[in-house]
Design a protein around this motif. Structure first.
Motif, PDB file in Angstrom:
ATOM      1  N   LYS A 135      60.443 -18.609 -28.790  1.00  0.00           N
ATOM      2  CA  LYS A 135      61.870 -18.597 -29.107  1.00  0.00           C
ATOM      3  C   LYS A 135      62.139 -18.938 -30.569  1.00  0.00           C
ATOM      4  CE  LYS A 135      63.203 -19.978 -24.411  1.00  0.00           C
ATOM      5  NZ  LYS A 135      63.698 -21.084 -23.559  1.00  0.00           N
ATOM      6  N   ARG A 136      61.324 -19.801 -31.128  1.00  0.00           N
ATOM      7  CA  ARG A 136      61.585 -20.259 -32.482  1.00  0.00           C
ATOM      8  C   ARG A 136      60.995 -19.352 -33.556  1.00  0.00           C
ATOM      9  NH1 ARG A 136      60.603 -26.547 -33.565  1.00  0.00           N
ATOM     10  NH2 ARG A 136      61.992 -26.516 -31.745  1.00  0.00           N
ATOM     11  N   TYR A 137      59.822 -18.778 -33.301  1.00  0.00           N
ATOM     12  CA  TYR A 137      59.107 -18.094 -34.369  1.00  0.00           C
ATOM     13  C   TYR A 137      58.820 -16.607 -34.146  1.00  0.00           C
ATOM     14  CZ  TYR A 137      58.079 -22.927 -35.761  1.00  0.00           C
ATOM     15  OH  TYR A 137      58.170 -24.238 -36.130  1.00  0.00           O
ATOM     16  N   VAL A 138      59.031 -16.083 -32.929  1.00  0.00           N
ATOM     17  CA  VAL A 138      58.640 -14.702 -32.633  1.00  0.00           C
ATOM     18  C   VAL A 138      59.874 -13.894 -32.245  1.00  0.00           C
ATOM     19  CG1 VAL A 138      57.174 -13.200 -31.236  1.00  0.00           C
ATOM     20  CG2 VAL A 138      56.371 -15.486 -31.875  1.00  0.00           C
ATOM     21  N   LYS A 139      60.000 -12.696 -32.788  1.00  0.00           N
ATOM     22  CA  LYS A 139      61.100 -11.803 -32.445  1.00  0.00           C
ATOM     23  C   LYS A 139      60.593 -10.669 -31.565  1.00  0.00           C
ATOM     24  CE  LYS A 139      63.858 -12.642 -36.618  1.00  0.00           C
ATOM     25  NZ  LYS A 139      64.527 -12.014 -37.798  1.00  0.00           N
ATOM     26  N   GLY A 140      61.385 -10.312 -30.555  1.00  0.00           N
ATOM     27  CA  GLY A 140      61.010  -9.216 -29.668  1.00  0.00           C
ATOM     28  C   GLY A 140      59.934  -9.620 -28.685  1.00  0.00           C
ATOM     29  N   ASN A 141      59.250  -8.609 -28.141  1.00  0.00           N
ATOM     30  CA  ASN A 141      58.175  -8.843 -27.173  1.00  0.00           C
ATOM     31  C   ASN A 141      56.984  -9.475 -27.893  1.00  0.00           C
ATOM     32  OD1 ASN A 141      56.365  -8.837 -25.092  1.00  0.00           O
ATOM     33  ND2 ASN A 141      56.115  -6.615 -25.012  1.00  0.00           N
ATOM     34  N   PRO A 142      56.579 -10.684 -27.498  1.00  0.00           N
ATOM     35  CA  PRO A 142      55.512 -11.356 -28.246  1.00  0.00           C
ATOM     36  C   PRO A 142      54.121 -10.785 -27.987  1.00  0.00           C
ATOM     37  CG  PRO A 142      56.174 -12.683 -26.374  1.00  0.00           C
ATOM     38  CD  PRO A 142      57.126 -11.529 -26.423  1.00  0.00           C
ATOM     39  N   ILE A 143      53.895 -10.185 -26.810  1.00  0.00           N
ATOM     40  CA  ILE A 143      52.561  -9.711 -26.461  1.00  0.00           C
ATOM     41  C   ILE A 143      52.115  -8.643 -27.452  1.00  0.00           C
ATOM     42  CG2 ILE A 143      51.110  -8.728 -24.665  1.00  0.00           C
ATOM     43  CD1 ILE A 143      52.258 -11.499 -24.042  1.00  0.00           C
ATOM     44  N   GLY A 144      50.955  -8.858 -28.047  1.00  0.00           N
ATOM     45  CA  GLY A 144      50.408  -7.908 -29.007  1.00  0.00           C
ATOM     46  C   GLY A 144      50.750  -8.227 -30.442  1.00  0.00           C
ATOM     47  N   GLN A 145      51.730  -9.076 -30.694  1.00  0.00           N
ATOM     48  CA  GLN A 145      52.061  -9.439 -32.070  1.00  0.00           C
ATOM     49  C   GLN A 145      50.993 -10.374 -32.631  1.00  0.00           C
ATOM     50  OE1 GLN A 145      55.988 -10.494 -33.305  1.00  0.00           O
ATOM     51  NE2 GLN A 145      56.971  -9.586 -31.487  1.00  0.00           N
ATOM     52  N   THR A 146      50.870 -10.369 -33.946  1.00  0.00           N
ATOM     53  CA  THR A 146      49.921 -11.263 -34.612  1.00  0.00           C
ATOM     54  C   THR A 146      50.679 -12.326 -35.404  1.00  0.00           C
ATOM     55  OG1 THR A 146      49.790  -9.829 -36.560  1.00  0.00           O
ATOM     56  CG2 THR A 146      48.168  -9.474 -34.808  1.00  0.00           C
ATOM     57  N   ILE A 147      50.081 -13.472 -35.481  1.00  0.00           N
ATOM     58  CA  ILE A 147      50.653 -14.568 -36.262  1.00  0.00           C
ATOM     59  C   ILE A 147      49.538 -15.215 -37.066  1.00  0.00           C
ATOM     60  CG2 ILE A 147      52.578 -15.097 -34.705  1.00  0.00           C
ATOM     61  CD1 ILE A 147      50.907 -17.262 -33.453  1.00  0.00           C
ATOM     62  N   ARG A 148      49.930 -15.873 -38.162  1.00  0.00           N
ATOM     63  CA  ARG A 148      48.972 -16.570 -39.016  1.00  0.00           C
ATOM     64  C   ARG A 148      49.323 -18.050 -39.036  1.00  0.00           C
ATOM     65  NH1 ARG A 148      46.153 -13.624 -42.902  1.00  0.00           N
ATOM     66  NH2 ARG A 148      46.551 -15.158 -44.536  1.00  0.00           N
ATOM     67  N   TYR A 149      48.300 -18.874 -38.943  1.00  0.00           N
ATOM     68  CA  TYR A 149      48.532 -20.322 -38.931  1.00  0.00           C
ATOM     69  C   TYR A 149      47.514 -20.995 -39.833  1.00  0.00           C
ATOM     70  CZ  TYR A 149      44.482 -20.777 -35.836  1.00  0.00           C
ATOM     71  OH  TYR A 149      43.214 -20.746 -35.299  1.00  0.00           O
ATOM     72  N   GLU A 150      47.847 -22.207 -40.268  1.00  0.00           N
ATOM     73  CA  GLU A 150      46.978 -22.972 -41.158  1.00  0.00           C
ATOM     74  C   GLU A 150      46.542 -24.236 -40.434  1.00  0.00           C
ATOM     75  OE1 GLU A 150      49.034 -23.828 -44.749  1.00  0.00           O
ATOM     76  OE2 GLU A 150      49.804 -21.796 -44.983  1.00  0.00           O
ATOM     77  N   THR A 151      45.260 -24.400 -40.232  1.00  0.00           N
ATOM     78  CA  THR A 151      44.722 -25.629 -39.668  1.00  0.00           C
ATOM     79  C   THR A 151      43.244 -25.690 -40.001  1.00  0.00           C
ATOM     80  OG1 THR A 151      44.401 -26.929 -37.657  1.00  0.00           O
ATOM     81  CG2 THR A 151      44.273 -24.557 -37.417  1.00  0.00           C
ATOM     82  N   GLY A 152      42.773 -26.845 -40.407  1.00  0.00           N
ATOM     83  CA  GLY A 152      41.364 -27.010 -40.723  1.00  0.00           C
ATOM     84  C   GLY A 152      41.000 -26.418 -42.070  1.00  0.00           C
ATOM     85  N   PRO A 153      39.767 -26.588 -42.479  1.00  0.00           N
ATOM     86  CA  PRO A 153      39.313 -26.127 -43.797  1.00  0.00           C
ATOM     87  C   PRO A 153      39.176 -24.624 -43.916  1.00  0.00           C
ATOM     88  CG  PRO A 153      37.473 -27.016 -42.531  1.00  0.00           C
ATOM     89  CD  PRO A 153      38.714 -27.299 -41.736  1.00  0.00           C
ATOM     90  N   SER A 154      39.271 -23.899 -42.800  1.00  0.00           N
ATOM     91  CA  SER A 154      39.099 -22.443 -42.865  1.00  0.00           C
ATOM     92  C   SER A 154      40.313 -21.733 -43.426  1.00  0.00           C
ATOM     93  CB  SER A 154      38.772 -21.901 -41.465  1.00  0.00           C
ATOM     94  OG  SER A 154      39.791 -22.262 -40.546  1.00  0.00           O
ATOM     95  N   GLY A 155      41.393 -22.466 -43.707  1.00  0.00           N
ATOM     96  CA  GLY A 155      42.573 -21.856 -44.305  1.00  0.00           C
ATOM     97  C   GLY A 155      43.390 -21.074 -43.304  1.00  0.00           C
ATOM     98  N   MET A 156      43.871 -19.888 -43.740  1.00  0.00           N
ATOM     99  CA  MET A 156      44.727 -19.069 -42.892  1.00  0.00           C
ATOM    100  C   MET A 156      43.903 -18.340 -41.829  1.00  0.00           C
ATOM    101  SD  MET A 156      47.731 -19.644 -44.011  1.00  0.00           S
ATOM    102  CE  MET A 156      48.571 -18.374 -43.095  1.00  0.00           C
ATOM    103  N   ASN A 157      44.405 -18.378 -40.615  1.00  0.00           N
ATOM    104  CA  ASN A 157      43.767 -17.672 -39.506  1.00  0.00           C
ATOM    105  C   ASN A 157      44.791 -16.760 -38.856  1.00  0.00           C
ATOM    106  OD1 ASN A 157      41.064 -19.178 -39.276  1.00  0.00           O
ATOM    107  ND2 ASN A 157      42.575 -20.836 -39.235  1.00  0.00           N
ATOM    108  N   GLN A 158      44.375 -15.549 -38.536  1.00  0.00           N
ATOM    109  CA  GLN A 158      45.262 -14.598 -37.876  1.00  0.00           C
ATOM    110  C   GLN A 158      44.805 -14.411 -36.438  1.00  0.00           C
ATOM    111  OE1 GLN A 158      46.888 -11.087 -39.937  1.00  0.00           O
ATOM    112  NE2 GLN A 158      45.907  -9.864 -38.344  1.00  0.00           N
ATOM    113  N   VAL A 159      45.758 -14.483 -35.514  1.00  0.00           N
ATOM    114  CA  VAL A 159      45.442 -14.329 -34.097  1.00  0.00           C
ATOM    115  C   VAL A 159      46.459 -13.390 -33.451  1.00  0.00           C
ATOM    116  CG1 VAL A 159      44.338 -16.586 -33.811  1.00  0.00           C
ATOM    117  CG2 VAL A 159      46.809 -16.401 -33.555  1.00  0.00           C
TER     118      VAL A 159
END
Length: 889
Positions: free
Chosen positions: A651-675
């Motif tokens: 509800k806060r960060y995704v618009k439309g149908n979330p299934i199949g969408q990709t997002i990027r997050y920052e955690t740990g020393p690996s930097g940006m991760n896309q899932v």
């Protein structure tokens, strides 16, 4: 000789006075005999000239200035005789006061232990803490190396739990990672052996290897107080530590509410946990305390600390933080705050509830005082002939009023003495309710001058509160009433409700307590039955630590999976899965995400919490999938990265149908991760039950985006039927067959949820108990006043019934006299409750502090209790035999 010395030597002084007066009298008799009088005549003349022996003694006491003390001693002796003649009254009054004063002393003992007591260390007023939460070890090392520039000395520590077992089920003790100067800075010496120093605080363990200092309580509990404990080995998390010292019994540790068993040098964390935890610039776990220089203020030390802040901040920049967070990190100023009582976390959590409960027990005591005041007024009415006769014989009104106040003080002293015993038991019982299986709360509840002084002050205050009414009423007594056998002037007209102002106070205070209890109990009820997206009753949580396993870091993922499969195969287990974070445990893991359509949004407004889980975790925990699929065995390292957010995240960060969408997050020393989003999970509690559901992103454990498989994971086993606690033994045996070096800790998920509601449960329990006690006292008071009013109007009621009054009319007549003060009390109590509601709003959940339903229910309930309490004696009045009453008259 001063008056107080005469008081201490009263018996000897009285004997001397008696001997001197008798000797003087005998000399007077001898002089009269010498003048020619006979012996009897000489004694008669001597008595006339000398005056009464007791009157002369009183004059001598006036000269000495101790007559008032003698009179008070007489009042005390007389008061004790009077109270012994009325054992039922004395027992009820003392019991009521013991409960009221004891409850106040018990809560004040908690206030004293939590909010007022300083740490039992050298000059605690010179201690300060670096404000702002936890700190990293690199920050601490920078401040430690420059400590002489801003303080006399500094120390750092972190609370920890150490495992004494050598494998299998854990045996935890409360511990502390502490810097080398910890005990020196605090000023805590060893009662046996020595404390550790900077040379012990090295990463290799120091010249003597890893060493430990144990608490006095742990020394007594585990080693029986043996002097030979120094030099013995204590195994902590499979690492041997040499015991070098024992701390004093009064020192429980630096953190209020928590005691320690073992303290070990901070540097040895590298031996136990590995070097990474000490070098990590994003591992926030240390509290930092300092001792001010003589004459230095906290503000001056803060200014000196900020002078070195740029170098400290620059040298400790977290490597994995985005630029906006690093800029904020460099700007945030370091501040020192007073810390005589240690860190403020525990105090901040319980300060408001303690003051609220303190107000509650004060109202209970006020109700008890009003009850006893009515009882004493009734007794004074029964003693009207005695009191008015004393007035007629020359006693002053002040002397009689003082006698009544002394009787009140005797009751209060007896109640306070019993109350102190009740307080010691009650305060320990309440502290036990604060403890959870994961965290034992320990407070220093030993009697000190503040608790004893508070109890004495309350005793004197209560004596004045309930003793002033009968003492003041003596002013309206006419001595001539002593000659009238049927006098009613002292008691007042029987038609008037006896003590009705006190009744108004009782009802008003009781309503406030019933409203408060209703609000807190409804809050706890809402939280206890809240749908938190987790199955409270069917899940056993096992903390699995494979740090000491021979599998090594590379084999951890495979080992965790073998453990999960072994537990899933245990009879009675329907599902088993692993996660990095246990819900409602207080633990958390968060970081920012990237919003492609809103890149300018500040970092703090695009934060998400995270959890790593294995396939089947949602089914195990009873959390539903709202869309898409769960993780499966194909979601491993090398496969396309996937994630499952919760509903709030979508509800806060995704618009439309979330299934199949990709997002990027920052955690740990690996930097940006896309899932890629493959499913959406039901909202479920994350860190605490009453916190709003935060956005949460679930990641597969097997994909390990943050740098490798952790040594510690939480295994959740869902029971097919029955209590999950029954699975403990079979689960432990299954894991032991996989690897005997794994450390295990077992807790049902329900215990995590119960632990999260400790404060709410305590408020509901205490407010409910004291509201029930207030209702009982108010009911007894109403019953007593109505019964007394009926007894005063017995003749009138008999005449009315003889003239044809129906029993129902008699009942209505009696209740009508009670209705006015009860209604006034309900109105006053409702207004007071409405005003006081502003102070409890933050402690409620999903409930308005001025909730109309709670207010209406409390008013109706108290009105019914009042009606029942008054109806019993009213019904008895309607059963009076008119003929018998007229015959008695």
């Amino acid at each position: 000789m001063t008056w107080w010395r005469r008081l201490l030597q009263r018996d000897r002084v009285e004997r001397q006075l008696d001997a001197e007066l008798r000797d003087h009298f005998e000399r007077m008799v001898a002089d009269y005999v010498k003048s020619g009088m006979t012996g009897p005549e000489a004694r008669r003349r001597a008595r006339l000239a000398f005056g009464g022996m007791e009157q002369v003694k009183e004059d001598c006491r006036d000269v000495r200035g101790t007559r008032w003390l003698d009179e008070i001693a007489q009042d005390v002796r007389y008061g004790l005789r009077i109270l012994r003649r009325s054992p039922a009254f004395t027992l009820v009054a003392v019991a009521s006061l013991a409960l009221g004063i004891g409850a106040n002393s018990a809560i004040f003992a908690l206030v004293d232990g939590v909010l007022l007591k300083s740490l039992p260390v050298r000059e605690p007023q010179r201690l300060v803490m670096v404000d702002g939460g936890s700190w990293t070890n690199p920050i601490w090392e920078q401040l430690r190396d420059r400590q002489s520039e801003w303080a006399e000395g500094a120390t750092a520590w972190s609370d920890e739990r150490f495992d004494l077992s050598r494998g299998g089920a854990t045996e935890f003790v409360e511990g502390i990672w502490a810097s080398g100067g910890f005990f020196d800075v605090l000023g805590v010496p060893a009662v046996l052996g020595r404390t550790f120093s900077a040379t012990d605080d090295r990463r290799d363990g120091g010249p003597d290897g890893p060493v430990a200092v144990i608490s006095y309580a742990f020394w007594q509990r585990r080693f029986g107080g043996e002097a030979g404990v120094i030099g013995q080995t204590l195994t902590l998390d499979r690492i041997p530590f040499i015991i070098v010292g024992v701390t004093p019994p009064a020192f429980l540790g630096p953190t209020p509410g928590r005691s320690f068993d073992v303290a070990v040098p901070l540097g040895t964390q590298a031996v136990v946990r590995g070097q990474g935890s000490l070098d990590a610039r994003s591992y926030w776990f240390l509290e930092i305390m300092a001792r001010l220089k003589p004459g230095q203020t906290a503000d001056q030390a803060t200014a000196a600390l900020r002078a070195i802040q740029p170098q400290v901040r620059t040298a400790t920049l977290p490597e994995d933080w985005p630029p906006p967070m690093l800029e904020q990190y460099l700007r945030d100023g370091l501040t020192l705050v007073p810390a005589a009582a240690g860190p403020a976390g525990f105090r901040a959590r319980y300060e408001q509830p303690l003051w609220i409960i303190m107000a509650v027990v004060a109202l209970v005591l006020l109700i008890a005082c009003a009850n006893i005041a009515n009882l004493m007024l009734a007794r004074a009415s029964g003693r009207r002939h005695e009191l008015t006769m004393r007035l007629a014989l020359g006693a002053s009104r002040f002397r009689i009023a003082r006698q009544l106040l002394v009787e009140s003080l005797l009751l209060a002293v007896a109640g306070a003495a019993l109350g102190l015993l009740f307080a010691q038991w009650g305060s320990r019982l309440i502290v036990a309710q604060l403890s959870t299986p994961r965290s034992t709360v320990v407070l220093d509840l030993a009697l000190d001058w503040r608790v004893v002084g508070f109890t004495a002050l309350v005793a004197v205050g209560t004596a004045l509160l309930f003793g002033i009414a009968p003492a003041l009423r003596i002013r309206r007594v006419d001595p001539i009433e002593a000659l009238k056998e049927q006098s009613r002037a002292f008691a007042g007209d029987g038609r008037r409700v006896f003590g009705s102002p006190l009744l108004v106070v009782q009802v008003a205070c009781t309503l406030v307590l019933v409203v408060a209890a209703g609000l807190f109990m409804r809050t706890f009820g809402k939280l206890a039955t809240l749908d938190i997206g987790l199955d409270r009753e069917a899940v056993l949580v096992v903390d699995v630590d494979v740090t000491r396993s021979s599998s090594g870091e590379d084999g951890r993922l495979a080992l965790h999976e073998r453990i999960r499969e072994a537990v899933a195969a245990v009879p009675g287990v329907s599902n088993a899965s692993l996660s990095r974070i246990t819900p409602v445990s207080g633990a958390g893991w968060n970081g920012p995400i990237e919003l492609r359509d809103r890149p300018e949004v500040p970092t703090r407004e695009r934060m998400s919490f995270y959890n790593s889980t294995t396939p089947g975790w949602f089914a195990t925990m009873g959390t539903k999938l709202r869309a898409g699929r769960d993780f499966n065995e194909r979601d491993v390292m090398g496969a396309p990265p996937v994630a499952i957010p919760n509903e709030t995240f979508v509800k806060r960060y995704v618009k439309g149908n979330p299934i199949g969408q990709t997002i990027r997050y920052e955690t740990g020393p690996s930097g940006m991760n896309q899932v890629e989003i493959v499913g959406v999970a039901q909202d479920a509690a994350y860190r605490a039950v009453r916190d709003p559901i935060p956005p949460v992103l679930h990641l597969p454990v097997a994909q390990a985006h943050d740098g490798g498989a952790p040594a510690r994971l939480s295994l959740s086993a869902r029971a097919a039927s029955g209590s999950p606690a029954l699975l403990t033994r079979s689960v432990a045996e299954a894991i032991s067959r996989v690897d005997r070096d794994v450390s295990l800790t077992f807790r049902p998920l329900a215990s995590f949820i119960d632990g999260a509601l400790v404060r709410e449960r305590l408020l509901a329990m205490l407010s409910g108990f004291f509201a029930g006690l207030a209702l009982l006292l108010a009911g007894i008071g109403l019953y007593g006043m109505t019964a007394y009013s009926v007894s005063r109007r017995r003749a009138e009621i008999g005449i009315r019934m003889a003239l044809g009054a129906h029993s129902a009319r008699v009942v209505a007549m009696v209740l009508k006299k009670i209705a006015l003060p009860v209604c006034l009390g309900l109105m006053a109590g409702a207004g007071l409750s409405y005003w006081a509601a502003r102070y409890v709003g933050t402690l409620l959940y999903d409930l308005d502090a001025r909730d109309p339903l709670t207010f209406a229910g409390a008013v109706i309930f108290l009105a019914v209790v009042s009606l029942v309490a008054a109806w019993v004696p009213a019904r008895r009045a309607a059963a009076i035999d008119p003929a018998r009453v007229l015959h008695e008259g």
